[in-house]
Design a protein around this motif. Structure first.
Motif, PDB file in Angstrom:
ATOM      1  N   ASP A  44       5.452  34.224  -6.407  1.00 34.43           N
ATOM      2  CA  ASP A  44       5.306  33.704  -7.773  1.00 34.43           C
ATOM      3  C   ASP A  44       6.601  33.859  -8.561  1.00 34.43           C
ATOM      4  O   ASP A  44       7.009  32.957  -9.302  1.00 34.43           O
ATOM      5  CB  ASP A  44       4.168  34.421  -8.495  1.00 34.43           C
ATOM      6  CG  ASP A  44       2.808  34.081  -7.915  1.00 34.43           C
ATOM      7  OD1 ASP A  44       2.768  33.516  -6.796  1.00 34.43           O
ATOM      8  OD2 ASP A  44       1.785  34.384  -8.562  1.00 34.43           O
ATOM      9  N   THR A  45       7.245  34.998  -8.398  1.00 35.54           N
ATOM     10  CA  THR A  45       8.510  35.234  -9.108  1.00 35.54           C
ATOM     11  C   THR A  45       9.596  34.300  -8.595  1.00 35.54           C
ATOM     12  O   THR A  45      10.406  33.782  -9.380  1.00 35.54           O
ATOM     13  CB  THR A  45       8.950  36.696  -8.930  1.00 35.54           C
ATOM     14  OG1 THR A  45       7.934  37.565  -9.437  1.00 35.54           O
ATOM     15  CG2 THR A  45      10.252  36.966  -9.666  1.00 35.54           C
ATOM     16  N   ARG A  56       9.050  30.914 -10.196  1.00 36.70           N
ATOM     17  CA  ARG A  56       9.438  30.890 -11.618  1.00 36.70           C
ATOM     18  C   ARG A  56      10.958  30.891 -11.764  1.00 36.70           C
ATOM     19  O   ARG A  56      11.506  30.128 -12.569  1.00 36.70           O
ATOM     20  CB  ARG A  56       8.831  32.098 -12.346  1.00 36.70           C
ATOM     21  CG  ARG A  56       7.340  31.972 -12.629  1.00 36.70           C
ATOM     22  CD  ARG A  56       6.875  33.043 -13.608  1.00 36.70           C
ATOM     23  NE  ARG A  56       6.973  34.377 -13.004  1.00 36.70           N
ATOM     24  CZ  ARG A  56       6.000  34.977 -12.340  1.00 36.70           C
ATOM     25  NH1 ARG A  56       4.840  34.351 -12.174  1.00 36.70           N
ATOM     26  NH2 ARG A  56       6.154  36.192 -11.848  1.00 36.70           N
ATOM     27  N   ASN A  57      11.640  31.743 -11.002  1.00 37.88           N
ATOM     28  CA  ASN A  57      13.100  31.825 -11.124  1.00 37.88           C
ATOM     29  C   ASN A  57      13.790  30.536 -10.667  1.00 37.88           C
ATOM     30  O   ASN A  57      14.733  30.071 -11.307  1.00 37.88           O
ATOM     31  CB  ASN A  57      13.626  33.002 -10.303  1.00 37.88           C
ATOM     32  CG  ASN A  57      13.255  34.345 -10.891  1.00 37.88           C
ATOM     33  OD1 ASN A  57      12.829  34.431 -12.048  1.00 37.88           O
ATOM     34  ND2 ASN A  57      13.392  35.404 -10.106  1.00 37.88           N
ATOM     35  N   THR A  68      12.705  40.985  -5.095  1.00 32.44           N
ATOM     36  CA  THR A  68      12.222  39.596  -5.113  1.00 32.44           C
ATOM     37  C   THR A  68      11.037  39.432  -6.053  1.00 32.44           C
ATOM     38  O   THR A  68      10.973  38.486  -6.840  1.00 32.44           O
ATOM     39  CB  THR A  68      11.829  39.156  -3.691  1.00 32.44           C
ATOM     40  OG1 THR A  68      12.946  39.331  -2.815  1.00 32.44           O
ATOM     41  CG2 THR A  68      11.378  37.705  -3.676  1.00 32.44           C
ATOM     42  N   GLY A  69      10.058  40.326  -5.933  1.00 31.66           N
ATOM     43  CA  GLY A  69       8.890  40.255  -6.804  1.00 31.66           C
ATOM     44  C   GLY A  69       7.801  39.317  -6.332  1.00 31.66           C
ATOM     45  O   GLY A  69       6.878  39.016  -7.098  1.00 31.66           O
ATOM     46  N   ASN A 109      20.231  38.770 -10.232  1.00 39.49           N
ATOM     47  CA  ASN A 109      19.680  40.108  -9.989  1.00 39.49           C
ATOM     48  C   ASN A 109      20.783  41.015  -9.447  1.00 39.49           C
ATOM     49  O   ASN A 109      21.531  40.622  -8.546  1.00 39.49           O
ATOM     50  CB  ASN A 109      18.535  40.004  -8.980  1.00 39.49           C
ATOM     51  CG  ASN A 109      17.743  41.283  -8.856  1.00 39.49           C
ATOM     52  OD1 ASN A 109      18.284  42.351  -8.614  1.00 39.49           O
ATOM     53  ND2 ASN A 109      16.419  41.176  -9.019  1.00 39.49           N
ATOM     54  N   SER A 148      16.743  32.693  -6.169  1.00 41.24           N
ATOM     55  CA  SER A 148      15.962  33.466  -7.135  1.00 41.24           C
ATOM     56  C   SER A 148      16.681  34.735  -7.563  1.00 41.24           C
ATOM     57  O   SER A 148      16.530  35.193  -8.702  1.00 41.24           O
ATOM     58  CB  SER A 148      14.602  33.815  -6.523  1.00 41.24           C
ATOM     59  OG  SER A 148      13.847  34.644  -7.366  1.00 41.24           O
TER      60      SER A 148
END
Length: 686
Positions: free
Chosen positions: A226-227, A230-231, A222-223, A322, A318
């Motif tokens: 914030d990630t 953005r995604n 996931t990161g 991936n 998100s």
């Protein structure tokens, strides 16, 4: 069609059977033990109908709130809140939560009114019959049973689809085996067992919801938040949502989410008011808890679909590109979203097999606790409103309870069979979720007015819901035909907009007709609330004198004043909650035409998680602290230092036994009520 066809099941079938049967029977054994201890050391005799059906009418605020959360935290809520976020953006989870909370708070008005005006009722239908007679009784019986049926089918379909996707267990097996353990403890312990399992299940559901939410945010794939922001922001450029502001997933300006919120709010209003299990929990609560328990439960419940739905849905979006995402390289199919698999896929992508196991447990807990409430609700209708009312008016408590137990098994088999039929013709979790309001909304207004308005006539009470149901079904079919290009099938009838219009018509036609018909075809005189006293306790009480029967259950002036204040509190609180969650919050943001910035998005998610933690803290500690004396007494009994307690022979529901009335109990007596209503200055009249 197998809903898991898109990915191989991450767990073996052994996990599915182990949880569905193993955990189910483990809970059954625990509940049988608790039921035995309550009878041995607390004097709660579940062979008495008043204990079996309404838990002695003295359940406190904390346990009532936990039961409300459990009854409302369907597997549908956990699964569909993620799906609507995945489909409509962040507004989806919000409208799912808002579409459930205001009804619970509003129901508190009816709960305290029922306690005050009909203190001996066991089911809503007894109240309807006492006011309007046999024909209305039969009409509302059909409406209530349809509500219980569609609600249970909805939960079964969603739960079985997820279990099948995660373990490969056949959907048919999941559907039929899910109620097995539930039936075991429900037919033994009755509603008291349901309350206690509600508490245990709710704690587990909240714990696992927090685990899944935090794991989804903090997983390496996931990161972080914030990630995700953005995604999902970038996704609006490549795959915008039609009807959303700038196609964004991060805005409350979403026409589809608003349409869902409208449908969901009306459907859930119908579910709360026409679902007999909610009324039984209202009858079971002590008068002080009837308002506070429902209000607190509704507010705390808000956090579950808001937090988990937001996080699971957005993290799923998100991770679309991936490799960790189970459906990497393709969009989710309609079958996958309709069966509520977004939560399962997100958990698998962020927590691996551990996440899959967590989802398996949380869905099982949510499904079985609600099924238990449905079983008790339906079995009480069959035993009290059908068997005792029409077939065997002189039946003993034992006979009535045996019929109730048989009805539990029968209802479980019927709903399982119909759920399998629905599955094979392609009716999914989403289809039943969207459609159910068409069936459950017509009785909302007439039912509420039965307790709140003395001038609603018999003609209005009978005709309004029937006409509303016919109008709603006609609107649903005609709009499905219109929006479906002249085609009527599973896809067109399960679409959002036709179901929304069907819900609206089913609700608003009786809203207009009930008062209109009451003025056009009025009864000879306005209804007198005292006539609800014709509803009597169900028990073998031949040994109790007539004067004692008459005195039992009478409220003092002080008690009536207390409940009147609680009624006003419930009305004010429900209005405030509705305005806050349905008007000011969402439409205030809509008016600002706002797309979530990164700091605002962080705050939104963090606040939802804090709300979820507060719900866990309250549910975990409030019921044990409230019942500390009972817990202590049972604990002393288990270690051999407690005293055995014989259940009162009368089996009285909300009052003490005859002997206790003649001789006030000491503070340590097991028969002393353990709630603020009975312990304070409002102790029941002798």
């Amino acid at each position: 069609m197998d809903p898991s066809r898109g990915i191989p099941p991450p767990l073996s079938q052994g996990w599915g059977y182990g949880v569905v049967l193993g955990v189910g029977f483990a809970f059954a054994v625990v509940m049988l033990g608790i039921t035995y201890l309550l009878k041995r050391y607390q004097g709660e005799d579940n062979s008495r109908f008043e204990t079996y059906a309404v838990a002695g009418r003295q359940v406190g605020t904390g346990l009532t709130a936990a039961a409300v959360i459990s009854s409302w935290a369907w597997s549908t809520a956990l699964l569909s809140s993620s799906v609507v976020t995945y489909n409509y953006g962040i507004a989806g989870a919000y409208w799912f939560a808002a579409g459930c909370t205001c009804q619970i708070a509003g129901f508190s008005v009816l709960a305290i009114s029922a306690k005050r005006r009909s203190p001996h009722a066991h089911t809503l239908l007894e109240i309807v019959r006492a006011r309007y007679g046999t024909i209305a009784h039969l009409v509302y019986m059909v409406l209530c049973l349809l509500t219980n049926l569609i609600a249970t089918i909805n939960m079964s379909l969603g739960s079985a689809a997820t279990i099948s996707a995660l373990t490969g267990m056949p959907t048919e097996a999941s559907v039929f085996l899910l109620p097995v353990g539930v039936c075991a403890y429900t037919i033994s312990g009755g509603l008291r067992a349901t309350f206690i399992t509600d508490y245990l299940h709710t704690v587990v559901v909240l714990l696992l919801s927090i685990f899944l939410s935090l794991k989804a945010i903090n997983a390496p794939a996931t990161g972080g938040l914030d990630t995700v922001w953005r995604n999902v922001t970038a996704l609006a450029q490549t795959a915008p949502i039609a009807g959303n502001l700038e196609g964004s997933y991060l805005t409350m300006n979403s026409l589809s989410a608003l349409a869902f919120g409208t449908l969901h709010t009306l459907g859930n209003l119908g579910l709360v008011i026409q679902d007999s299990s909610y009324w039984q929990k209202a009858f079971s609560a002590n008068p002080a808890a009837a308002v506070d328990g429902y209000t607190i439960g509704g507010l705390l419940y808000f956090a579950i679909p808001w937090a988990l739905g937001t996080i699971a849905g957005l993290v799923g979006l998100s991770l679309t590109n991936n490799p960790a995402w189970p459906a990497f390289g393709r969009a989710l199919t309609a079958d996958e979203t309709n069966n509520g698999l977004v939560l399962a896929y997100t958990a698998l992508a962020t927590a691996g097999k551990g996440g899959a196991v967590a989802v398996l447990f949380v869905i099982f807990m949510a499904c079985t606790s609600t099924i238990s409430a449905q079983l008790v609700g339906v079995s009480s209708i069959v035993s009290s409103d059908i068997f005792h009312q029409y077939l065997h008016p002189r039946a003993t408590e034992r006979q009535i309870i045996n019929v109730s137990r048989g009805a539990c098994v029968g209802f479980a088999l019927i709903t399982s069979a119909i759920s399998v039929v629905f599955f094979h013709i392609g009716l999914s979790l989403t289809w039943t979720l969207y459609f159910l309001g068409v069936v459950v909304c017509p009785g909302v207004v007439p039912t509420a007015l039965t307790l709140l308005w003395r001038k609603q006539s018999r003609v209005a009470a009978i005709a309004a819901p029937i006409i509303g149901l016919a109008a709603g079904l006609a609107t649903w079919i005609s709009t499905a035909w219109h929006y479906g290009g002249g085609v009527i099938n599973v896809t067109t009838t399960g679409a959002l907009i036709p179901c929304m219009w069907g819900n609206i018509v089913s609700f608003f036609v009786p809203l207009v007709l009930a008062p209109l018909l009451s003025f056009v075809f009025p009864d000879q005189s306005a209804f007198e609330w005292d006539r609800f006293n014709d509803i009597k306790l169900i028990r073998d009480d031949a040994s109790i004198g007539a004067s004692e029967k008459e005195a039992e259950g009478a409220f003092t002036e002080e008690q009536l004043a207390f409940m009147s204040r609680k009624s006003k509190q419930a009305a004010y609180t429900s209005v405030v909650i509705f305005l806050a969650t349905w008007i000011l919050w969402p439409f205030g943001m809509w008016a600002g035409h706002y797309t979530f910035s990164l700091p605002f998005f962080r705050g939104w998610v963090i606040v939802s998680l804090i709300w979820l933690f507060l719900a866990l803290i309250y549910v975990t500690f409030a019921p044990p602290l409230e019942g500390a004396s009972v817990v202590k007494r049972i604990a002393l009994g288990v270690v051999g230092r407690g005293k055995l307690v014989k259940a009162p022979e009368s089996g009285a529901g909300r009052a003490e036994s005859v002997a206790e009335k003649r001789s006030p109990a000491t503070p340590d007596s097991p028969s002393t009520p353990t709630n603020e209503f009975a312990e304070g200055p409002l102790k029941q009249a002798p």
